[in-house]
Structure formats: structure tokens, C-alpha cells
Design a protein around this motif. Structure first.
Motif, PDB file in Angstrom:
ATOM      1  N   ASN A  43      -2.065  63.227  18.591  1.00  0.00           N
ATOM      2  CA  ASN A  43      -3.450  62.758  18.687  1.00  0.00           C
ATOM      3  C   ASN A  43      -3.526  61.353  19.275  1.00  0.00           C
ATOM      4  O   ASN A  43      -4.394  61.053  20.099  1.00  0.00           O
ATOM      5  CB  ASN A  43      -4.107  62.765  17.304  1.00  0.00           C
ATOM      6  N   ALA A  44      -2.637  60.486  18.820  1.00  0.00           N
ATOM      7  CA  ALA A  44      -2.653  59.105  19.319  1.00  0.00           C
ATOM      8  C   ALA A  44      -2.376  59.060  20.818  1.00  0.00           C
ATOM      9  O   ALA A  44      -3.005  58.290  21.558  1.00  0.00           O
ATOM     10  CB  ALA A  44      -1.620  58.267  18.573  1.00  0.00           C
ATOM     11  N   SER A  45      -1.452  59.883  21.290  1.00  0.00           N
ATOM     12  CA  SER A  45      -1.108  59.868  22.711  1.00  0.00           C
ATOM     13  C   SER A  45      -2.284  60.335  23.562  1.00  0.00           C
ATOM     14  O   SER A  45      -2.557  59.767  24.627  1.00  0.00           O
ATOM     15  CB  SER A  45       0.130  60.719  22.971  1.00  0.00           C
ATOM     16  N   VAL A  46      -2.995  61.353  23.093  1.00  0.00           N
ATOM     17  CA  VAL A  46      -4.178  61.816  23.827  1.00  0.00           C
ATOM     18  C   VAL A  46      -5.261  60.746  23.818  1.00  0.00           C
ATOM     19  O   VAL A  46      -5.929  60.496  24.830  1.00  0.00           O
ATOM     20  CB  VAL A  46      -4.699  63.139  23.239  1.00  0.00           C
ATOM     21  N   ALA A  47      -5.449  60.086  22.677  1.00  0.00           N
ATOM     22  CA  ALA A  47      -6.439  59.014  22.601  1.00  0.00           C
ATOM     23  C   ALA A  47      -6.125  57.923  23.614  1.00  0.00           C
ATOM     24  O   ALA A  47      -7.022  57.420  24.306  1.00  0.00           O
ATOM     25  CB  ALA A  47      -6.478  58.429  21.187  1.00  0.00           C
ATOM     26  N   ALA A  54      -1.561  54.610  30.188  1.00  0.00           N
ATOM     27  CA  ALA A  54      -0.451  55.526  30.451  1.00  0.00           C
ATOM     28  C   ALA A  54       0.231  55.823  29.123  1.00  0.00           C
ATOM     29  O   ALA A  54       0.309  54.952  28.252  1.00  0.00           O
ATOM     30  CB  ALA A  54       0.536  54.884  31.419  1.00  0.00           C
ATOM     31  N   CYS A  55       0.708  57.056  28.947  1.00  0.00           N
ATOM     32  CA  CYS A  55       1.299  57.404  27.657  1.00  0.00           C
ATOM     33  C   CYS A  55       2.444  58.387  27.825  1.00  0.00           C
ATOM     34  O   CYS A  55       2.338  59.367  28.567  1.00  0.00           O
ATOM     35  CB  CYS A  55       0.237  58.004  26.733  1.00  0.00           C
ATOM     36  N   TRP A  56       3.534  58.101  27.122  1.00  0.00           N
ATOM     37  CA  TRP A  56       4.686  58.989  27.040  1.00  0.00           C
ATOM     38  C   TRP A  56       4.825  59.422  25.591  1.00  0.00           C
ATOM     39  O   TRP A  56       4.714  58.596  24.676  1.00  0.00           O
ATOM     40  CB  TRP A  56       5.967  58.266  27.452  1.00  0.00           C
ATOM     41  N   LEU A  57       5.089  60.704  25.339  1.00  0.00           N
ATOM     42  CA  LEU A  57       5.242  61.186  23.963  1.00  0.00           C
ATOM     43  C   LEU A  57       6.621  61.791  23.765  1.00  0.00           C
ATOM     44  O   LEU A  57       6.999  62.745  24.453  1.00  0.00           O
ATOM     45  CB  LEU A  57       4.178  62.229  23.626  1.00  0.00           C
ATOM     46  N   ALA A  58       7.376  61.232  22.819  1.00  0.00           N
ATOM     47  CA  ALA A  58       8.647  61.815  22.391  1.00  0.00           C
ATOM     48  C   ALA A  58       8.383  62.585  21.103  1.00  0.00           C
ATOM     49  O   ALA A  58       7.924  62.007  20.114  1.00  0.00           O
ATOM     50  CB  ALA A  58       9.686  60.722  22.163  1.00  0.00           C
ATOM     51  N   GLY A  78      -3.205  64.283  30.372  1.00  0.00           N
ATOM     52  CA  GLY A  78      -2.524  63.223  31.106  1.00  0.00           C
ATOM     53  C   GLY A  78      -1.370  62.572  30.382  1.00  0.00           C
ATOM     54  O   GLY A  78      -0.880  61.518  30.817  1.00  0.00           O
ATOM     55  N   VAL A  79      -0.896  63.179  29.293  1.00  0.00           N
ATOM     56  CA  VAL A  79       0.242  62.624  28.553  1.00  0.00           C
ATOM     57  C   VAL A  79       1.540  63.067  29.226  1.00  0.00           C
ATOM     58  O   VAL A  79       1.714  64.243  29.561  1.00  0.00           O
ATOM     59  CB  VAL A  79       0.226  63.089  27.082  1.00  0.00           C
ATOM     60  N   ASP A  80       2.477  62.147  29.413  1.00  0.00           N
ATOM     61  CA  ASP A  80       3.784  62.443  29.980  1.00  0.00           C
ATOM     62  C   ASP A  80       4.662  63.044  28.874  1.00  0.00           C
ATOM     63  O   ASP A  80       4.976  62.364  27.888  1.00  0.00           O
ATOM     64  CB  ASP A  80       4.415  61.164  30.526  1.00  0.00           C
TER      65      ASP A  80
END
Length: 296
Positions: A43-47, A54-58, A78-80
Motif C-alpha cells: 500500500n505504501a509503495s502505491v501511495a 519513484a518507488c521500488w518494492l522488495a 508504476g511501482v518497480d
């Protein structure tokens, strides 16, 4: 464009709208259903992405259809997701969530206990453009590794302390810690959040806060300070705290001072609360700026 490297849990949520919470073992009818991505870090990455960062999610997922849907939804915003690890033979995280007429929620979640804890596959350094790191408490080894990356890179490392941290070094390694009220109570042993915050923050070298939902945010700057929440008509609180943490981390990546970052994050979370469907209600940047301009 400021960037945030997020680490933690991403789920698929089945969100049911109900008039009241069930109290007996019988059949109930839902007024509405949203099937959306969820999880603290998801949720935080989408926000962050919707707010223009720009956002990367591991994250750790299974190599299953649920994991496919989780990744596809993140990418659509748009999350990487290059750091989403897929593990064969397991099940990806899912949640069933009830949201009542007051906007409060009940969450039943499942994460595969066999999911590997090893964090050795994470990158040795942050991607170019990362101005902050955000980690939740669902994967202690991974969160600690991510926060250490932030320290080595000299950027803010934010811990979303929505649960008591599973690793003793997590709080000390983060530059910024935002506890939930429950987690602060468990860590401090104090029922009163003012007393709990003062107890944890005194002598600490990092910035400490506690989010209190409608009661706003308490944070420590030599003393306990209060940032009130915005008053809105609440429809659904699901994901509001995650949106808050994402927006807060993005504001720090943009080099805003903490008090300003709190206000920005609180506006994003307030807007989300006015919309049903978990993170589907996370706002865009222009919506937050317009909201704040009307409340100076």
C-alpha cells in the motif's frame, strides 16, 4: 523525482462492505466488494507512486496466481517490482477484510509460514534516485537489511512500527520510527501514548512518533508534540496508515522537515479514509495539494 525503496509485505485483499461487524456464526450479506492489492509495504509503495514519487518494492511472494495479480497491480500503479522475490510451492499473502458503516475494519490475513526469511538476495546498494527507505515489521531480517542500506547511503530510513518489531536492532537502526498505538504500548509498557512516546524517545538518537488515527500524530522533539488529524467523513480506514507512512517517507525523500512531512502524510491518509476499497482510495499528488490549500 524523489524515490523511496520500500520493503515488506504485499497482499491481495478481498474487502467486504458490511453494515455491522458479524457477532454470530451465521450468514451475512456484503453491500460491496473490492478485490485490491494490500499489505503495509504494498500500500505504501502505491501511495508513493500516486503522489509522484519513484518507488521500488522488495517483497516475498509465491510463484502462484495470487502473486501474479499482486505484481500486476503494483506495476499498473508504476511501482518497480524487480525486487519482488517469487518462491515456488508456497502461497502468496491474502486477506479477507470487513469494513462496517463507520469505516472501521476487521482483518483476517494469511502469510505462508514457510516463506524463507533469508535476506541475502536483497541488493547490496540502493538503486540510483532513492532518497529514503521505508520498511515494515513483517519480515525482520529484510527490514534490518533495508534500514542498514539507508544508513550506508546517508538517507532517511523509516520503520513502519505497526507491530512490535521482531528484531531488537530495528528501532535503533531506523532514522525515523512511526509506531502504531498498539506497538508503542507493547514496546514501552505504557498505556498512555504520551507517556509511552516520552519513555521510548528519551535518550534515543533517532526520530520517534506514534500515529493515533483520528487523534492525529504525537512526535518527540525534546518534548511530546502533537499534530492533529484532518476531520473528514470516514468511509473506510483500511490502508490509511500505510498511505500515511508512504507519504511521510516520500516527503522525507523530498527533504521536507518532519513536521511538514507529517501534515502532508496526514492529508493523504485523510483523503484515503473518505473512499471505500483499501488502497484503491490512495490519492494523487494534486488532490493532496488541493486538500492542504483549502486547510491553511
Amino acid at each position: 523525482m524523489a524515490g523511496v525503496f520500500c520493503l515488506g509485505i504485499a497482499t491481495l485483499d478481498y474487502v467486504y462492505s458490511v453494515e455491522t461487524m458479524p457477532t454470530r456464526g451465521e450468514k451475512y450479506r456484503s453491500r460491496g466488494l473490492a478485490i485490491v492489492g494490500g499489505g503495509c509495504a504494498g500500500n505504501a509503495s502505491v501511495a508513493i507512486a500516486r503522489l509522484g514519487g519513484a518507488c521500488w518494492l522488495a517483497t516475498r511472494l509465491a510463484d502462484d496466481l495470487t502473486g501474479d495479480r499482486i505484481v500486476a497491480d503494483l506495476q499498473a500503479d508504476g511501482v518497480d517490482t524487480r525486487f519482488a522475490r517469487r518462491v515456488a510451492g508456497l502461497t502468496s499473502p491474502v486477506s479477507a477484510i470487513l469494513v462496517d458503516a463507520e469505516g472501521e475494519r476487521m482483518v483476517i490475513s494469511h502469510s505462508d509460514p514457510a516463506m524463507p526469511e533469508d535476506a541475502a538476495w536483497l541488493p547490496e546498494k540502493l538503486p540510483p534516485g532513492v532518497g529514503a527507505v521505508l520498511a515494515d515489521t513483517r519480515w525482520g531480517d529484510g527490514a534490518l537489511a533495508a534500514l542498514k542500506l539507508a544508513r550506508r547511503a546517508g538517507v532517511p530510513g523509516v520503520l513502519d512500527g505497526d507491530r512490535k518489531p521482531p528484531h531488537p536492532d530495528l528501532v535503533a537502526t531506523a532514522s525515523h520510527v512511526a509506531f502504531s498505538q498498539q506497538a508503542l504500548r507493547e514496546v514501552s509498557g505504557e498505556e498512555n501514548p504520551h507517556a509511552g512516546l516520552a519513555k521510548v524517545a528519551k535518550g534515543a538518537e533517532n526520530w520517534i512518533a506514534v500515529t493515533l488515527g483520528k487523534a492525529g500524530v504525537l512526535y518527540w522533539e525534546g518534548e511530546v508534540r502533537h499534530s492533529p488529524a484532518f476531520v473528514v467523513e470516514t468511509v473506510d480506514t483500511l490502508g490509511a496508515g500505510d498511505v500515511w507512512h508512504g507519504a511521510f517517507a516520500l516527503a522525507l525523500a523530498e527533504k521536507r522537515p518532519e513536521a511538514e512531512a507529517i501534515r502532508f502524510a496526514s492529508a493523504a491518509a485523510a483523503i484515503k479514509c473518505t473512499r471505500f476499497g483499501g488502497r484503491s482510495g490512495a490519492p494523487a499528488r494534486d488532490e493532496v495539494e488541493r486538500f492542504l490549500s483549502q486547510r491553511r
